[in-house]
Design a protein around this motif. Structure first.
Motif, PDB file in Angstrom:
ATOM      1  N   ASP A  72      47.634  31.937  37.507  1.00  0.00           N
ATOM      2  CA  ASP A  72      48.883  31.019  37.819  1.00  0.00           C
ATOM      3  C   ASP A  72      48.429  29.650  37.786  1.00  0.00           C
ATOM      4  OD1 ASP A  72      51.559  30.346  39.069  1.00  0.00           O
ATOM      5  OD2 ASP A  72      50.645  29.788  40.824  1.00  0.00           O
ATOM      6  N   ASN A  73      49.462  28.816  37.317  1.00  0.00           N
ATOM      7  CA  ASN A  73      49.041  27.364  37.425  1.00  0.00           C
ATOM      8  C   ASN A  73      50.261  26.462  37.713  1.00  0.00           C
ATOM      9  OD1 ASN A  73      50.284  27.475  35.038  1.00  0.00           O
ATOM     10  ND2 ASN A  73      49.141  26.350  33.831  1.00  0.00           N
ATOM     11  N   GLN A  78      45.820  22.713  39.892  1.00  0.00           N
ATOM     12  CA  GLN A  78      45.081  23.776  40.412  1.00  0.00           C
ATOM     13  C   GLN A  78      45.660  25.166  39.689  1.00  0.00           C
ATOM     14  OE1 GLN A  78      44.782  24.452  44.452  1.00  0.00           O
ATOM     15  NE2 GLN A  78      45.766  22.663  44.897  1.00  0.00           N
ATOM     16  N   LEU A  80      44.922  29.272  39.515  1.00  0.00           N
ATOM     17  CA  LEU A  80      44.462  30.752  40.411  1.00  0.00           C
ATOM     18  C   LEU A  80      44.035  31.561  39.420  1.00  0.00           C
ATOM     19  CD1 LEU A  80      45.043  31.936  43.176  1.00  0.00           C
ATOM     20  CD2 LEU A  80      46.884  33.221  41.982  1.00  0.00           C
ATOM     21  N   LYS A  82      42.115  35.549  39.026  1.00  0.00           N
ATOM     22  CA  LYS A  82      41.539  36.786  39.495  1.00  0.00           C
ATOM     23  C   LYS A  82      40.089  37.398  38.977  1.00  0.00           C
ATOM     24  CE  LYS A  82      46.489  37.811  39.722  1.00  0.00           C
ATOM     25  NZ  LYS A  82      47.534  38.865  39.379  1.00  0.00           N
ATOM     26  N   VAL A  94      40.010  36.341  44.396  1.00  0.00           N
ATOM     27  CA  VAL A  94      41.036  35.479  43.985  1.00  0.00           C
ATOM     28  C   VAL A  94      40.323  34.108  44.524  1.00  0.00           C
ATOM     29  CG1 VAL A  94      43.408  34.793  44.139  1.00  0.00           C
ATOM     30  CG2 VAL A  94      42.729  37.251  43.882  1.00  0.00           C
ATOM     31  N   GLU A  96      41.687  30.131  44.005  1.00  0.00           N
ATOM     32  CA  GLU A  96      42.352  28.815  43.060  1.00  0.00           C
ATOM     33  C   GLU A  96      41.273  27.596  43.470  1.00  0.00           C
ATOM     34  OE1 GLU A  96      46.762  27.343  43.777  1.00  0.00           O
ATOM     35  OE2 GLU A  96      46.019  27.499  45.768  1.00  0.00           O
TER      36      GLU A  96
END
Length: 350
Positions: A72-73, A78, A80, A82, A94, A96
């Motif tokens: 995720d961005n 930032q 994220l 995995k 995980v 960030e």
């Protein structure tokens, strides 16, 4: 040239070659990074650093390396991740990470990456020179290359970053094959890592075979090579046994000089590229190159003119002196070049 010499040469072209932690303020221009680092006086003499992969892996307590999928961005600045594999140091499943705007925009959700990150930041005022970053963990950057340690995962990079691979002398051939294959990929960001690794791994020069030298030659012929990458590639190629690069390396150096001429954008990396090409002809050139090198005496970059003079002097001192006198008489040269040629003609030193 030994590793210290290579580190010094890389520093001269790219700024001090070292790892730092990216803060929220990222430099968006590699040139700006180089100028900033070069203008910053060192607090103390920095240790000579080695190849970038080795350096990234050298402090697992501070810099962690993982294979991870971008998850995720949506938060500005930032990303994220995995984690699927821990390659160096510990890491949560995980994480960030803060990053620069360009990397944030370029990352593709769902794609696998190799990421080096840290929760520390540089602070020379504290004991040890590092402290926990109150803003949270971030992707590290390889200063000098001007790029964050965020690479799209490939078979080659997975192998090179695997624990123990870089330290295993029995894997030199496989390491070289992986570097050559990665440089051939359409990924300029990771190509910068691979070409710097090749240049600083002087031990790999002896591993070249005719087939690998042919792969190296194909990289010179690629239009995707940036001046920065090409300049380091020349330096690496000059360490390969000459029987594997003759005559094509000298031909490539001539082509580079002809392509860029004598008048450059001095804010670009082209002068450094042409200067290194001229220096390369000092090692690989012949008497037939005197005319081409003479043109460089009229360059708007004195460093290029000095390199051309040194190359001519190595090939044919008498011809070099004659061309230097001619350039002085014509007067179409940079003032610093004029001073250098005058000194050269007085004592043969350039």
């Amino acid at each position: 040239m030994d590793r210290d010499g290579r580190s010094q040469a890389l520093s001269a072209g790219y700024g001090k070659y070292k790892l730092e932690i990216l803060s929220m303020r990222f430099t968006h221009s590699a040139l700006a990074v180089m100028m900033l680092v070069m203008m910053t006086p060192p607090v103390q003499a920095a240790k000579r650093l080695g190849p970038p992969i080795e350096e990234l892996q050298s402090t697992p307590d501070r810099v962690r390396i993982v294979a991870a999928t971008a998850g995720d961005n949506s938060t500005p600045g930032q990303i994220l991740f995995k984690v699927s594999e821990r390659l160096s140091g510990e890491s949560p499943d995980v994480i960030e990470l803060r990053t620069d705007a360009e990397s944030h925009a370029d990352v593709e959700i769902g794609e696998p990456y190799i990421v080096a990150w840290s929760y520390m930041r540089r602070n020379r005022a504290v004991k040890g020179g590092w402290e926990k970053d109150p803003d949270g963990p971030s992707i590290v950057t390889i200063m000098g290359l001007g790029s964050p340690a965020l690479f799209r995962q490939t078979e080659e990079l997975s192998f090179l970053f695997s624990p123990g691979t870089i330290d295993d002398p029995a894997l030199k051939a496989e390491q070289l094959d992986a570097l050559l294959a990665q440089m051939a990929r359409n990924d300029a960001h990771a190509r910068g890592l691979a070409v710097a690794e090749l240049y600083l791994r002087e031990d790999l020069a002896e591993t070249f075979s005719p087939e690998r030298a042919a792969q190296l030659k194909s990289l010179f012929e690629s239009s995707a090579m940036t001046p920065q990458h090409l300049e380091l590639l020349i330096r690496a190629a000059l360490e390969v046994p000459g029987e594997l690069t003759d005559p094509w390396l000298a031909e490539e150096l001539r082509r580079i000089i002809i392509q860029h001429g004598t008048q450059y954008d001095l804010a670009s990396f082209v002068p450094a590229l042409v200067r290194t090409a001229a220096r390369g002809l000092q090692q690989t050139g012949s008497a037939g190159d005197i005319g081409l090198l003479t043109l460089l005496l009229y360059s708007n970059n004195p460093g290029v003119a000095k390199a051309a003079t040194a190359a001519m002097n190595a090939i044919d001192p008498d011809a070099a002196a004659a061309r230097a006198r001619q350039a002085l008489e014509r007067g179409w040269i940079h003032s610093e070049t004029r001073r250098a040629l005058t000194v050269y003609l007085q004592g043969g030193r350039i």
